[in-house]
Design a protein around this motif. Structure first.
Motif, PDB file in Angstrom:
ATOM      1  N   ARG A   1      27.635  38.301  39.100  1.00 52.53           N
ATOM      2  CA  ARG A   1      28.410  38.149  40.333  1.00 52.53           C
ATOM      3  C   ARG A   1      27.974  39.190  41.350  1.00 52.53           C
ATOM      4  NH1 ARG A   1      35.025  38.799  41.023  1.00 52.53           N
ATOM      5  NH2 ARG A   1      35.090  38.269  43.258  1.00 52.53           N
ATOM      6  N   TYR A   2      27.780  40.435  40.866  1.00 48.59           N
ATOM      7  CA  TYR A   2      27.313  41.516  41.731  1.00 48.59           C
ATOM      8  C   TYR A   2      25.998  42.049  41.179  1.00 48.59           C
ATOM      9  CZ  TYR A   2      32.138  41.378  43.365  1.00 48.59           C
ATOM     10  OH  TYR A   2      33.341  40.974  43.864  1.00 48.59           O
ATOM     11  N   TRP A   3      25.069  42.369  42.065  1.00 45.63           N
ATOM     12  CA  TRP A   3      23.754  42.780  41.609  1.00 45.63           C
ATOM     13  C   TRP A   3      22.993  43.518  42.708  1.00 45.63           C
ATOM     14  CZ3 TRP A   3      20.145  40.431  44.748  1.00 45.63           C
ATOM     15  CH2 TRP A   3      20.552  39.260  45.397  1.00 45.63           C
ATOM     16  N   VAL A   4      21.951  44.264  42.268  1.00 49.54           N
ATOM     17  CA  VAL A   4      21.036  44.964  43.173  1.00 49.54           C
ATOM     18  C   VAL A   4      19.626  44.673  42.695  1.00 49.54           C
ATOM     19  CG1 VAL A   4      20.283  47.203  44.060  1.00 49.54           C
ATOM     20  CG2 VAL A   4      22.711  46.804  43.596  1.00 49.54           C
ATOM     21  N   TYR A   5      18.749  44.282  43.631  1.00 44.73           N
ATOM     22  CA  TYR A   5      17.368  43.941  43.289  1.00 44.73           C
ATOM     23  C   TYR A   5      16.426  44.927  43.973  1.00 44.73           C
ATOM     24  CZ  TYR A   5      12.955  41.349  43.170  1.00 44.73           C
ATOM     25  OH  TYR A   5      11.645  40.986  42.978  1.00 44.73           O
ATOM     26  N   ILE A   6      15.623  45.621  43.170  1.00 44.39           N
ATOM     27  CA  ILE A   6      14.725  46.666  43.660  1.00 44.39           C
ATOM     28  C   ILE A   6      13.307  46.340  43.225  1.00 44.39           C
ATOM     29  CG2 ILE A   6      14.159  49.121  43.516  1.00 44.39           C
ATOM     30  CD1 ILE A   6      17.180  49.569  42.880  1.00 44.39           C
ATOM     31  N   LYS A   7      12.386  46.291  44.186  1.00 49.74           N
ATOM     32  CA  LYS A   7      10.991  46.042  43.860  1.00 49.74           C
ATOM     33  C   LYS A   7      10.143  47.234  44.275  1.00 49.74           C
ATOM     34  CE  LYS A   7       7.174  42.775  44.204  1.00 49.74           C
ATOM     35  NZ  LYS A   7       6.705  41.460  44.725  1.00 49.74           N
ATOM     36  N   ASP A   8       9.389  47.768  43.316  1.00 49.98           N
ATOM     37  CA  ASP A   8       8.532  48.929  43.560  1.00 49.98           C
ATOM     38  C   ASP A   8       9.310  50.083  44.188  1.00 49.98           C
ATOM     39  OD1 ASP A   8       6.507  47.360  42.579  1.00 49.98           O
ATOM     40  OD2 ASP A   8       5.766  46.768  44.543  1.00 49.98           O
ATOM     41  N   GLY A   9      10.543  50.271  43.736  1.00 50.41           N
ATOM     42  CA  GLY A   9      11.357  51.378  44.205  1.00 50.41           C
ATOM     43  C   GLY A   9      12.083  51.129  45.504  1.00 50.41           C
ATOM     44  N   GLN A  10      11.900  49.959  46.102  1.00 51.72           N
ATOM     45  CA  GLN A  10      12.515  49.681  47.397  1.00 51.72           C
ATOM     46  C   GLN A  10      13.567  48.584  47.274  1.00 51.72           C
ATOM     47  OE1 GLN A  10       9.860  49.371  50.740  1.00 51.72           O
ATOM     48  NE2 GLN A  10      11.173  47.895  51.787  1.00 51.72           N
ATOM     49  N   LEU A  11      14.726  48.823  47.860  1.00 49.18           N
ATOM     50  CA  LEU A  11      15.814  47.854  47.835  1.00 49.18           C
ATOM     51  C   LEU A  11      15.438  46.634  48.677  1.00 49.18           C
ATOM     52  CD1 LEU A  11      18.776  47.023  47.237  1.00 49.18           C
ATOM     53  CD2 LEU A  11      19.407  48.262  49.332  1.00 49.18           C
ATOM     54  N   LEU A  12      15.485  45.440  48.045  1.00 44.50           N
ATOM     55  CA  LEU A  12      15.200  44.207  48.769  1.00 44.50           C
ATOM     56  C   LEU A  12      16.447  43.370  49.008  1.00 44.50           C
ATOM     57  CD1 LEU A  12      11.794  42.852  47.395  1.00 44.50           C
ATOM     58  CD2 LEU A  12      12.246  44.399  49.293  1.00 44.50           C
ATOM     59  N   LYS A  13      17.295  43.237  47.983  1.00 41.31           N
ATOM     60  CA  LYS A  13      18.486  42.412  48.108  1.00 41.31           C
ATOM     61  C   LYS A  13      19.617  43.053  47.323  1.00 41.31           C
ATOM     62  CE  LYS A  13      15.763  38.105  48.198  1.00 41.31           C
ATOM     63  NZ  LYS A  13      15.560  36.792  47.516  1.00 41.31           N
ATOM     64  N   GLN A  14      20.858  42.781  47.734  1.00 39.03           N
ATOM     65  CA  GLN A  14      22.002  43.277  46.981  1.00 39.03           C
ATOM     66  C   GLN A  14      23.243  42.492  47.343  1.00 39.03           C
ATOM     67  OE1 GLN A  14      24.731  45.108  48.305  1.00 39.03           O
ATOM     68  NE2 GLN A  14      24.061  45.367  50.409  1.00 39.03           N
ATOM     69  N   VAL A  15      24.086  42.305  46.333  1.00 39.28           N
ATOM     70  CA  VAL A  15      25.418  41.738  46.521  1.00 39.28           C
ATOM     71  C   VAL A  15      26.379  42.630  45.752  1.00 39.28           C
ATOM     72  CG1 VAL A  15      26.946  39.778  46.122  1.00 39.28           C
ATOM     73  CG2 VAL A  15      24.560  39.371  46.784  1.00 39.28           C
ATOM     74  N   LEU A  16      27.189  43.391  46.469  1.00 42.84           N
ATOM     75  CA  LEU A  16      28.105  44.346  45.851  1.00 42.84           C
ATOM     76  C   LEU A  16      29.483  44.238  46.487  1.00 42.84           C
ATOM     77  CD1 LEU A  16      25.800  47.517  45.682  1.00 42.84           C
ATOM     78  CD2 LEU A  16      26.627  46.190  43.727  1.00 42.84           C
ATOM     79  N   PRO A  17      30.537  44.572  45.729  1.00 43.52           N
ATOM     80  CA  PRO A  17      31.880  44.553  46.325  1.00 43.52           C
ATOM     81  C   PRO A  17      32.056  45.709  47.292  1.00 43.52           C
ATOM     82  CG  PRO A  17      31.969  45.441  44.104  1.00 43.52           C
ATOM     83  CD  PRO A  17      30.555  44.962  44.311  1.00 43.52           C
ATOM     84  N   SER A  18      33.093  45.619  48.100  1.00 38.34           N
ATOM     85  CA  SER A  18      33.342  46.659  49.100  1.00 38.34           C
ATOM     86  C   SER A  18      33.717  47.994  48.467  1.00 38.34           C
ATOM     87  CB  SER A  18      34.462  46.213  50.046  1.00 38.34           C
ATOM     88  OG  SER A  18      35.653  45.960  49.311  1.00 38.34           O
TER      89      SER A  18
END
Length: 372
Positions: free
Chosen positions: A56-73
């Motif tokens: 449901r909530y997640w963080v996607y990091i490629k080569d150390g750089q944040l690309l996408k994220q879905v997190l609660p407030s």
């Protein structure tokens, strides 16, 4: 542009030196073998990435750089590097200062989410993440490291648990067979906080995982790891725990399975400082050799400067039980299946300690991809 690893390191003002082979924490290291290999210093993020998380909530990091994220407030994410000294892992200092996007996650309420680290091919990659749990917060976090074909990856994590907080942390390192990954995990546990951690090390030409945990009044740490190596792979798990106050508890359990000229290393040191009372410390290492070409090195170690405590440590190394195999074969089970049953039973103990069912299923799925 491709540069040799030695030249990349020399260009960084934060990097000190490659550890000596005689260094206690690096005596099984293969780092010097990678100095002349060439890596890209930057990676492109313009390619389309097919990432479909089930969380449901997640963080996607490629080569150390944040690309996408879905997190609660209730989880605040910001780019905020935290520099800290790591005497036994200079790469962690490099990662924490030079990462493309050093991230800090602050959890203010109970939460569950996944962190996904994808690594590109033939690159030198730095990444750093800091996770902070505020007072009375409970969190379940799944961290996954993938990719990294022919890459050298340096990752640093800093985890701080405020009083009465609880973290269940599951990590899977399932990299390409020729990847190199060095990780440093620093854990700071304040009053009556609790950390339960599981690490799966699988794949990769060379994986070296450092854990350093400091425990304060009545805090508890339960750290388990499972190392599965094959085809000349080298996996090293180093764990240092410091009991700094009364009523602290720690448990370290590591299991290793090695075959095909591979090497697994368990190196743990638990320190119980003077003037502490009612501390408990346990260490256990259990290893399974599947053929005569593999190696296991195990060093559980306790430093005790207090009399009021409970402590134990031990290490066992063995092979599959011939009599058990014979018994299963006599019941109509093939020898190959019998061996798999015994191996599954061996690795099951640390996995059974995972409370989150869907996290446990992911670990089992990763193991199911192995050929034995």
């Amino acid at each position: 542009m491709f540069l040799k690893l030695h030249d990349i390191l020399q260009q960084s003002s934060f990097f000190t030196n490659i550890p000596s082979k005689k260094d206690e924490k690096w005596r099984f290291s293969s780092l010097h073998n990678f100095l002349e290999k060439s890596y890209q210093t930057t990676s492109s993020h313009t390619d389309e990435t097919f990432f479909t998380p089930t969380d449901r909530y997640w963080v996607y990091i490629k080569d150390g750089q944040l690309l996408k994220q879905v997190l609660p407030s209730t989880v605040h994410l910001r780019r905020h590097p935290i520099a800290y000294e790591v005497s036994n892992n200079p790469f962690a200092c490099l990662a924490s200062n030079k990462a493309p996007s050093p991230l800090e996650l602050i959890c203010y309420e109970d939460v569950e989410f996944g962190l996904y680290f994808e690594n590109s091919k033939s690159s030198f990659i730095n990444s750093h993440i800091s996770i902070i749990l505020k007072d009375h917060v409970s969190a379940n976090i799944y961290m996954c490291y993938e990719g990294g074909e022919k890459s050298f990856i340096s990752h640093a994590s800093h985890i701080k648990l405020h009083p009465f907080s609880t973290l269940h942390l599951i990590q899977t390192q399932d990299l390409e067979s020729d990847a190199v990954l060095i990780t440093q995990n620093n854990h700071h546990l304040e009053e009556e906080s609790c950390l339960k951690s599981f690490l799966l090390m699988r794949g990769g030409e060379y994986l070296h995982n450092f854990v350093h945990t400091d425990l304060h009044f009545k805090s508890e740490a339960d750290i388990s790891s499972l190392l599965i190596s094959r085809r000349n792979e080298k996996h090293i798990f180093s764990c240092d725990i410091e009991h700094l106050a009364d009523g602290t508890k720690s448990r370290v359990l590591s299991k290793q399975v090695a075959k095909e000229m591979s090497t697994c290393v368990f190196d743990a040191n638990t320190i119980i400082h003077a003037k502490t009372k009612l501390c408990e410390a346990r260490q256990a290492s259990r290893a399974l050799l599947l053929d005569d070409t593999a190696q296991i090195h195990s060093k559980p170690h306790l430093e005790i400067y207090s009399d009021d405590l409970k402590a134990s440590h031990g290490s066992t190394i063995g092979q599959l039980d011939i009599e058990a195999i014979g018994y299963l074969v006599s019941r109509g089970i093939s020898e190959e299946i019998a061996k798999k049953i015994l191996i599954t039973a061996f690795v099951n103990e640390p996995i059974e300690g995972i409370d989150e069912i869907h996290f446990k299923e992911r670990v089992l799925k990763t193991l199911g991809e192995d050929d034995e």
